[in-house]
Design a protein around this motif. Sequence first.
Motif, mmCIF file in Angstrom:
data_model
loop_
_atom_site.group_PDB
_atom_site.id
_atom_site.type_symbol
_atom_site.label_atom_id
_atom_site.label_comp_id
_atom_site.label_asym_id
_atom_site.label_seq_id
_atom_site.Cartn_x
_atom_site.Cartn_y
_atom_site.Cartn_z
ATOM 1 N N TRP A 192 0.810 -1.207 0.000
ATOM 2 C CA TRP A 192 0.000 0.000 0.000
ATOM 3 C C TRP A 192 0.849 1.265 0.000
ATOM 4 O O TRP A 192 1.848 1.350 0.710
ATOM 5 C CB TRP A 192 -0.914 0.029 1.237
ATOM 6 C CG TRP A 192 -2.100 -0.887 1.116
ATOM 7 C CD1 TRP A 192 -2.133 -2.227 1.395
ATOM 8 C CD2 TRP A 192 -3.400 -0.529 0.660
ATOM 9 N NE1 TRP A 192 -3.372 -2.736 1.150
ATOM 10 C CE2 TRP A 192 -4.180 -1.703 0.698
ATOM 11 C CE3 TRP A 192 -3.986 0.661 0.239
ATOM 12 C CZ2 TRP A 192 -5.526 -1.726 0.325
ATOM 13 C CZ3 TRP A 192 -5.326 0.647 -0.142
ATOM 14 C CH2 TRP A 192 -6.073 -0.538 -0.096
ATOM 15 N N VAL A 193 0.400 2.214 -0.806
ATOM 16 C CA VAL A 193 0.907 3.588 -0.727
ATOM 17 C C VAL A 193 -0.063 4.336 0.181
ATOM 18 O O VAL A 193 -1.250 4.467 -0.131
ATOM 19 C CB VAL A 193 0.970 4.260 -2.110
ATOM 20 C CG1 VAL A 193 1.409 5.720 -1.963
ATOM 21 C CG2 VAL A 193 1.892 3.499 -3.043
ATOM 22 N N ARG A 194 0.439 4.799 1.305
ATOM 23 C CA ARG A 194 -0.422 5.430 2.308
ATOM 24 C C ARG A 194 -0.073 6.913 2.444
ATOM 25 O O ARG A 194 0.719 7.448 1.667
ATOM 26 C CB ARG A 194 -0.304 4.682 3.637
ATOM 27 C CG ARG A 194 -0.756 3.221 3.516
ATOM 28 C CD ARG A 194 -0.640 2.482 4.823
ATOM 29 N NE ARG A 194 -1.459 3.097 5.870
ATOM 30 C CZ ARG A 194 -1.553 2.594 7.097
ATOM 31 N NH1 ARG A 194 -0.879 1.493 7.431
ATOM 32 N NH2 ARG A 194 -2.312 3.190 8.007
ATOM 33 N N PHE A 195 -0.661 7.541 3.459
ATOM 34 C CA PHE A 195 -0.486 8.981 3.644
ATOM 35 C C PHE A 195 0.147 9.247 5.005
ATOM 36 O O PHE A 195 0.335 8.344 5.813
ATOM 37 C CB PHE A 195 -1.837 9.688 3.516
ATOM 38 C CG PHE A 195 -2.483 9.476 2.175
ATOM 39 C CD1 PHE A 195 -2.145 10.268 1.099
ATOM 40 C CD2 PHE A 195 -3.400 8.445 1.986
ATOM 41 C CE1 PHE A 195 -2.709 10.058 -0.149
ATOM 42 C CE2 PHE A 195 -3.978 8.223 0.745
ATOM 43 C CZ PHE A 195 -3.627 9.033 -0.323
ATOM 44 N N ASP A 196 0.483 10.513 5.242
ATOM 45 C CA ASP A 196 1.073 10.889 6.526
ATOM 46 C C ASP A 196 0.219 10.342 7.668
ATOM 47 O O ASP A 196 -1.016 10.407 7.619
ATOM 48 C CB ASP A 196 1.183 12.409 6.634
ATOM 49 C CG ASP A 196 2.194 12.983 5.649
ATOM 50 O OD1 ASP A 196 3.031 12.206 5.153
ATOM 51 O OD2 ASP A 196 2.120 14.200 5.391
#
Length: 297
Positions: A192-196
């Motif tokens: 997964w590419v996630r966020f801050d």
Amino acid sequence: MSLRQYEYALAVAEEGSVTAAAELLRVAQPSVSQQIRNLERELGVDLFARTPTGLVPTLVGRVFLREAEAAVNAARRAKAMARAGADELVGELVVMAQMGLGTRQLPGALGALRRRFPRLEVTVFEEPNPAELERMGRRGVIDLALVASTCEEGAVDAHHLGDEEFVVVLGDGHRLLAEDRVGLAELAGEPWVRFDRDSALDGVLRDVLREHGLAPTTVARASQTATAVRWAAHGLGVTLVPASAVPHGHEHLVRPVFPVVSQPVIAAVRRGAGRAELALLELLRQESWSRSAVVTA
């Protein structure tokens, strides 16, 4: 002395009599006579000479009337400019959007606002951290914010604009691109590419993964939705973003998910909002805020 006295004196000079001046001004004749007497008494001079043919400005009166005419004209121009300013908004409007919300709709509404009020200065911030957004709201520096929920009851007026549906972004050639809609369970084992970590978007993703028993492998974290989409498109991992946040040119790599993931979009407008905030709110209402239809290849 007052502008009304100036106007009365100018009318008398133009018409040559108090009676005609009163008719022109649509006031009672005694009122004009009284104002002229008061003006002459205050100035200490006679502005008009009484002749058989009517009232004629004296030498001093002619000098005074030139200045009076200039003053009246200046006052009329000032009044006209003030009224024009009331129709043309000026000043600064500060807008903040929770990251991922209104990515498609907000620019259109702001563009329409600027075209309508070109002298209005608009400053826009995209804030990934809900705590920071709330802090700025408490400081009173935000005029309108797009958020998924409001925390301070009574501090703002909340207007539900609609809902944003989340979509999964897949890498080019991904096996699930063959599906019209991707089940969340099918994403088990995907990187997964996630966020801050403190961002609202990562909070949504974290809750979705937990609810469906998915233990993600996080391969990257992005601070912008467009960055996350581009990284996912290049095969780094999958990501989940609001449908309207997908940059142009990446629509073919997007699929809706089931069960549906969505969140409300709320316009939080500060109490005592002015015309600028209300104008922007109306323009935002005109945008499409229903759950976004996703175009697939």
